[in-house]
Write an enzyme that holds these catalytic residues in place. Structure first.
Site, PDB file in Angstrom:
ATOM      1  N   CYS A  71       0.817  -1.213   0.000  1.00 27.65           N
ATOM      2  CA  CYS A  71       0.000   0.000   0.000  1.00 27.65           C
ATOM      3  C   CYS A  71       0.858   1.273   0.000  1.00 27.65           C
ATOM      4  O   CYS A  71       0.404   2.334  -0.384  1.00 27.65           O
ATOM      5  CB  CYS A  71      -0.954  -0.007   1.176  1.00 27.65           C
ATOM      6  N   ALA A 102     -17.424  -3.113  24.065  1.00 27.56           N
ATOM      7  CA  ALA A 102     -16.994  -3.832  22.865  1.00 27.56           C
ATOM      8  C   ALA A 102     -16.793  -2.887  21.686  1.00 27.56           C
ATOM      9  O   ALA A 102     -17.159  -3.190  20.553  1.00 27.56           O
ATOM     10  CB  ALA A 102     -18.014  -4.912  22.525  1.00 27.56           C
ATOM     11  N   GLU A 159       8.301  -1.331  11.808  1.00 31.74           N
ATOM     12  CA  GLU A 159       7.171  -2.281  11.700  1.00 31.74           C
ATOM     13  C   GLU A 159       7.627  -3.453  10.833  1.00 31.74           C
ATOM     14  O   GLU A 159       8.318  -3.267   9.829  1.00 31.74           O
ATOM     15  CB  GLU A 159       5.918  -1.580  11.145  1.00 31.74           C
ATOM     16  N   MET A 182     -11.575  -0.151  19.878  1.00 33.28           N
ATOM     17  CA  MET A 182     -10.325  -0.300  20.631  1.00 33.28           C
ATOM     18  C   MET A 182     -10.378  -1.544  21.511  1.00 33.28           C
ATOM     19  O   MET A 182      -9.383  -2.252  21.680  1.00 33.28           O
ATOM     20  CB  MET A 182     -10.083   0.939  21.498  1.00 33.28           C
TER      21      MET A 182
END
Lengths: 296, 433
Positions: free
Chosen positions: B50, B191, B115, B194
């Site tokens: 990407c 829920a 990363e 995050m």
């Protein structure tokens, strides 16, 4: 330390030098933030323990008895026990703070031994009884375990403070987990308590068998500063272990109490020798002026 | 041969341009096939993520395509007018191209430095090129060196070890408190997105149990289905907190805090003061900050975690210099190998010239009555061995010169020997004639 005979003095100087170097390495690796000298610290600990053991063997040969008749010898045994604990645990715990603090504890013990270093002295007849070996070994083991627990509680308290103040980066990957520190602290206290209890029993046995030879009455024993301090320590240990279960004490309370116990045991070992008058010894008089090398 | 990089990346082009050249696996396969058909002697790897679409090629300096030609080909392949992407193109050759690949593979050129995803993507692209048969000796060596560089950087710097996401820092915190994450019981209150992210992270740590407690039954069921976690109704939250080691606060509280100090204190008494980690990731917060003062309770808000993530990003930047130094070392090693490849054929030609001299001398010696001498074969073999040994000396010297003065000097040295040998051959041939 300067009173030691030549060979003992040189050996002990090497131990002190090794401990200073390992303390320095511990400081450096903490500043750098990684356990880069982990193996080197273990090697220095082995060296200190080996030389300490050699020194004890020299003493044993010289006094022809089990070498735990003076505080200096007891401190050396204590150092060897802590060294063994360090070497064993360093195989599983690699965090920089643990390794460095253990190296500092060993060094601190060696430096404290320097204050009570005296030449070998002729032991009393009671020193030859098996009660002495059992008593001295178990009390030294107990002391080592309590000092170890003290080191763990310092790490625990510091770690807790950093976590509470949200300074995590000083801990991540550098400090054992809080849970592990607490567990090691408790393990040290439990083993210390068990060894001390055995030390007490064997001490009572020793007193019963050799009171006359040592020239001590039951009242003398009960009033002896070292024995009183050890008894207080034992009581405090018992309280911590029992009350922790009953009232679910937090890790912080246990760690603080451990530090108190640690201070008491160190004072009992060294402080009573330096600052109080204690009849709790097995030495008659300084040995004849024969060096260890000659004895060997 | 020369190494070329042609492409665009997040530093040179905006997303609108990047998406024009982006290729999925099937398109990459098609492109590699097309390139190989167009330039059969070349080697190609196409990396498309990407953030970048980059073509790495090793092509003949003279007969192979120029970088602009490759760029035109890529644009045509994706039906994009070259003019529309020309100003965004990143074109690099030889050492610069090599350094770029090593930097990309080590994740130093990524949006988030360190990363690990990009390393895996580079590996995948290389694997795909290998399967398509578009790699050869040069790109094989180049990509293997890139992976070695990455490994070295990961091992010797902390660039990839520090967490830079809030969820990652939360897991690190839990690991600093609990020795065995496998026995940790995690309760996620709420829920939201995050909350779900943290569920994923804690599941990845193999926690004993992750339970979602949520007001909406529908959302609760969705999470149960998606992540195979257990779910409990909102009313059982206190009961779950008593059992939990870690609580993730991801539920919205519209008025005040959901939990105040007294409520948690009473729950802690029921827990017999066991250590409790609370991660409050909602805004407004659902746990009163005063709760952090309770002994054995460690409370962190999203800001606390975000601060650590930011600090880690800065620390990763600090390691950048060391990583770049490692890359320089590997680039230099690769370039030495790459340039020495041109000397290899020269050494072969030197050996052939030596053998030719041997043949001439042998022919001169074994004439007349000696023509059928028995020792001819043994002599031939002995001189062959001498030539091999002399060639070995020459190779050693070429290596030495290459190391001390660079591959160009080594090439010159080999060329000089070859010229001398060829002069001797022509001289001998002239004499014979």
């Amino acid at each position: 330390m300067l009173q030691l005979v030549s060979l003992e003095k040189y050996l002990f100087l090497v131990i002190v030098a090794a401990s200073l170097v390992s303390s320095g390495l511990g400081c450096i690796q903490i500043t750098k933030g990684d356990a880069r000298f982990g193996r080197l610290l273990a090697a220095f600990a082995s060296l200190q323990m080996t030389l300490g053991a050699v020194l004890l063997i020299f003493r044993a040969v010289e006094i022809q008895a089990f070498p735990m008749t003076s505080v200096f010898e007891s401190m050396l045994v204590l150092m060897v026990f802590i060294g063994i604990a360090f070497l064993f645990l360093s195989a599983f715990i690699h965090q920089v703070w643990f390794l460095s603090v253990m190296a500092w504890v060993l060094s601190a013990l060696i430096l404290l031994s320097a204050f009570v270093a005296r030449p070998a002295a002729a032991p009393q007849a009671a020193a030859e009884t098996p009660w002495v070996i059992a008593h001295a070994l178990s009390m030294s083991l107990s002391g080592a375990m309590i000092i170890f627990a003290g080191a763990m509680s310092i790490l625990f308290l510091w770690s807790r403070k950093q976590l509470k103040s949200k300074q995590f980066l000083t801990l991540f990957g550098k400090m054992p987990t809080l849970e592990k520190l607490q567990a090691l602290n408790l393990l040290g206290l439990r083993l210390g308590f068990a060894a001390m209890t055995f030390g007490f029993v064997s001490g009572i046995g020793l007193a019963a068998v050799s009171s006359r030879e040592l020239g001590m009455t039951p009242a003398d024993w009960l009033a002896d500063s070292k024995i009183v301090l050890i008894a207080v320590t034992w009581g405090l240990l018992l309280c911590i272990l029992v009350l922790r279960r009953v009232f679910a004490f937090s890790g912080k309370v246990v760690a603080q109490a451990t530090l108190l116990v640690c201070f008491l045991i160190l004072f009992a070992f060294i402080g009573s020798e330096l600052f109080c008058k204690s009849g709790h010894g097995l030495i008659n008089q300084p040995a004849e002026s024969s060096s260890s090398s000659q004895a060997l | 041969m020369q190494i070329i990089l042609v492409g665009i990346n997040h530093k040179t082009a905006p997303v609108e341009v990047r998406e024009k050249l982006a290729c999925d696996t099937s398109l990459v396969t098609e492109a590699l096939g097309g390139l190989k058909a167009e330039y059969p002697s070349g080697e190609f790897v196409l990396l498309s993520t990407c953030n970048r679409t980059e073509c790495y090629a090793a092509v003949d300096k003279v007969a192979g395509p120029a970088p602009t030609e490759l760029a035109n080909w890529l644009a045509a392949f994706r039906n994009v007018a070259i003019e529309s992407i020309k100003s965004y193109l990143d074109i690099k050759t030889s050492e610069d191209a090599v350094a770029h690949l090593f930097t990309v593979a080590a994740s130093l050129d990524s949006m988030v430095i360190g990363e690990s995803q990009i390393t895996a993507q580079v590996k995948e692209s290389y694997k795909l090129a290998c399967q398509c048969g578009t790699t050869g000796k040069i790109l094989n060596q180049l990509f293997h060196d890139a992976f070695r560089t990455t490994k070295d950087i990961v091992t010797n710097t902390s660039i990839a070890s520090r967490r830079v996401s809030v969820a990652g820092v939360a897991v690190d915190l839990a690991r600093q408190l609990f020795s065995n994450m496998k026995s940790a019981y995690v309760v996620v209150a709420g829920a939201g997105q995050m909350g779900e992210l943290l569920v994923e992270h804690f599941q990845h740590e193999n926690c004993k149990e992750v339970t979602v407690v949520n007001r909406s039954e529908q959302r609760r069921c969705q999470l149960v289905e998606k992540h195979q976690v257990s779910a409990k109704p909102w009313g059982s939250l206190d009961e779950e907190i008593v059992k939990a080691n870690i609580i993730v606060g991801a539920a919205s509280a519209h008025e005040g805090y959901l939990f105040d100090k007294d409520r948690i204190k009473s729950l802690m008494a029921q827990r017999r003061n066991r250590v409790l980690l609370i991660i409050d990731i909602t805004v407004p917060r659902c746990f009163d900050p005063e709760i952090g003062r309770i002994e054995n309770v460690y409370l962190y808000s999203i800001d606390d975690l975000a601060q650590v993530a930011r600090d880690n990003i800065q620390l990763r930047q600090g390691d950048l210099e060391q990583a770049i130094h490692i890359i320089h070392r590997y680039v230099s090693d690769f370039m030495d190998w790459f340039l020495m490849r041109d000397v290899g054929p020269l050494v072969g030609r030197v050996k052939a010239a030596f053998e030719q001299i041997r043949d001439i001398e042998m022919d001169k010696f074994f004439v007349g009555p000696r023509q059928n001498a028995e020792c001819k074969q043994q002599m031939d073999a002995a001189i062959g061995r001498i030539i091999n040994k002399l060639c070995h000396c020459v190779i050693n010297n070429i290596d030495l010169i290459s190391k001390e003065h660079g591959p160009e000097e080594a090439e010159k040295f080999a060329e000089n020997i070859l010229t001398n040998a060829n002069d001797i051959i022509s001289e001998e041939k002239n004499k014979t004639q």
